[in-house]
Design an enzyme around this catalytic site. Structure first.
Site, short mmCIF file in Angstrom:
data_model
loop_
_atom_site.label_atom_id
_atom_site.label_comp_id
_atom_site.label_asym_id
_atom_site.label_seq_id
_atom_site.Cartn_x
_atom_site.Cartn_y
_atom_site.Cartn_z
N HIS A 64 0.87 -1.18 0.00
CA HIS A 64 0.00 0.00 0.00
C HIS A 64 0.90 1.23 0.00
CE1 HIS A 64 -3.73 2.28 0.75
NE2 HIS A 64 -2.90 3.13 1.36
N CYS A 65 0.66 2.12 -0.95
CA CYS A 65 1.52 3.30 -1.11
C CYS A 65 0.76 4.57 -0.77
CB CYS A 65 2.05 3.37 -2.55
SG CYS A 65 3.14 4.78 -2.84
N PRO A 66 1.15 5.29 0.28
CA PRO A 66 0.45 6.53 0.64
C PRO A 66 0.64 7.62 -0.41
CG PRO A 66 2.42 6.24 1.99
CD PRO A 66 2.22 4.96 1.24
N ASN A 119 -2.17 6.96 -2.58
CA ASN A 119 -3.41 6.72 -1.84
C ASN A 119 -4.15 5.51 -2.40
OD1 ASN A 119 -5.41 7.17 0.10
ND2 ASN A 119 -6.58 8.54 -1.22
N ASN A 120 -3.41 4.47 -2.64
CA ASN A 120 -3.98 3.26 -3.24
C ASN A 120 -3.04 2.10 -2.99
OD1 ASN A 120 -5.65 1.58 -4.69
ND2 ASN A 120 -5.29 2.55 -6.67
#
Length: 337
Positions: A164-166, A169-170
């Site tokens: 999960h990559c901030p 945002n996905n």
């Protein structure tokens, strides 16, 4: 990520709809910050260095060349970034969901694994948990396809989840992994292009051999060194993900090798050879592979492995026929690698 997760837990305890709305807005701050950095860098490179006339280069054709290449790379970078952010992950096929009857059996059974094993026999799953049990999501109430994991941030199971990559945002998974890698690639190329074509201008700005507005002088110098930093960091991250692509692994699988149902970890479960591994993500058309368009092979559910001796290991089962027949031949197990 840890702060966001803690906030999410607190919010779930309070159950406040307003709290969730605030958190969802906060999740977009890193994305907004990234776009602001891109726009600021564009202003410095396009306007200050090439359009304003403060940094003459001898011929307008040089400015045109620098801007033409820069705009092409910028378009590919932003397109890849937007697709990474906006791409919706594919839903888990209905075949993996438990019916109401099966859920009741699962609740009433003394050994839940007995029920899950019986259900999993008709599904294209070969991996297990560390303890050797069937991979089942108690939140989504379905058996997890191979390489699928539940994301606590997205609150759903993601096919071939990488992380999960901030910054987008996905989750990065089967549906948008190619776009994520391309974003890293074009960010690195864009930073490299800025560093090469802007080096002479930065040297002149530092030495003061050109008449430039003091604020813009500082802006050019700071932007250049920030670009060097971004170029180094993205090149490192891009190199790592290319290693994962060529190894046919995800970040999670590189951290912990998949557990096969016959027992034991298999570090090369999805190894097909470098060329086939590359094609799994970028497709068979090399030019299309460089564009932020959908070219990844497969359906995100079943994956070829060196363990398979036939083109379709699961096609004989009745319940799985809809899932397995959806696997393109290019992604089915190979007899030769």
């Amino acid at each position: 990520l840890g702060v966001h997760h803690t906030m999410a837990i607190r919010c779930s305890h309070s159950g406040g709809a307003l709290c969730w709305s605030v958190i969802r807005v906060l999740y977009w701050i890193p994305v907004l910050f990234a776009f602001m950095i891109i726009l600021w860098g564009y202003y410095v490179y396009a306007y200050v260095l090439n359009i304003s006339g403060q940094f003459p280069k001898g011929s307008p054709l040089i400015n045109v060349l620098f801007l033409a290449v820069g705009h092409c790379l910028l378009f590919l970078q932003i397109a890849s970034y937007v697709r990474t952010i906006a791409t919706k992950h594919k839903d888990i096929p209905d075949e993996f969901a438990l019916s109401n009857e099966q859920l009741q059996q699962l609740e009433e059974a003394e050994d839940s694994q007995t029920v899950l094993i019986e259900i999993a026999k008709t599904l294209p799953v070969r991996t297990r948990t560390i303890s050797g049990t069937v991979r089942y999501c108690t939140i989504c109430e379905h058996i997890k396809p191979d390489r699928c994991h539940h994301c606590s941030m997205c609150k759903r199971c993601v096919l071939k989840m990488d992380h999960h990559c901030p910054w987008v945002n996905n989750c990065v998974g089967f549906s948008n992994y190619k776009y994520f890698v391309l974003f890293l690639f074009y960010t690195f190329l864009l930073a490299l292009w800025f560093c090469i074509t802007g080096l002479y201008d930065v040297i002149r700005a530092i030495k003061g051999t050109v008449e430039v507005d003091p604020t813009e002088r500082v802006m050019v110098i700071f932007c250049y060194f920030l670009c060097v930093l971004f170029g180094f960091s993205t090149s490192t991250l891009f190199g790592y993900h290319m290693y994962l692509v060529l190894s046919n692994k995800t970040t999670l699988e590189a951290t912990q090798s998949p557990m096969v149902q016959n027992g034991g970890h298999d570090k090369k479960l999805y190894w097909l050879g470098y060329k086939k591994n590359l094609q799994q993500v970028f497709g068979t058309q090399y030019l299309h592979g460089l564009l932020p368009i959908e070219t990844s092979l497969g359906n995100g559910v079943c994956y070829p492995s060196y363990l398979d001796a036939t083109l379709n290991l699961f096609a004989s089962t009745t319940r799985n026929r809809a899932v397995s027949e959806d696997c393109p031949e290019e992604t089915r197990p190979l007899t030769q690698v």
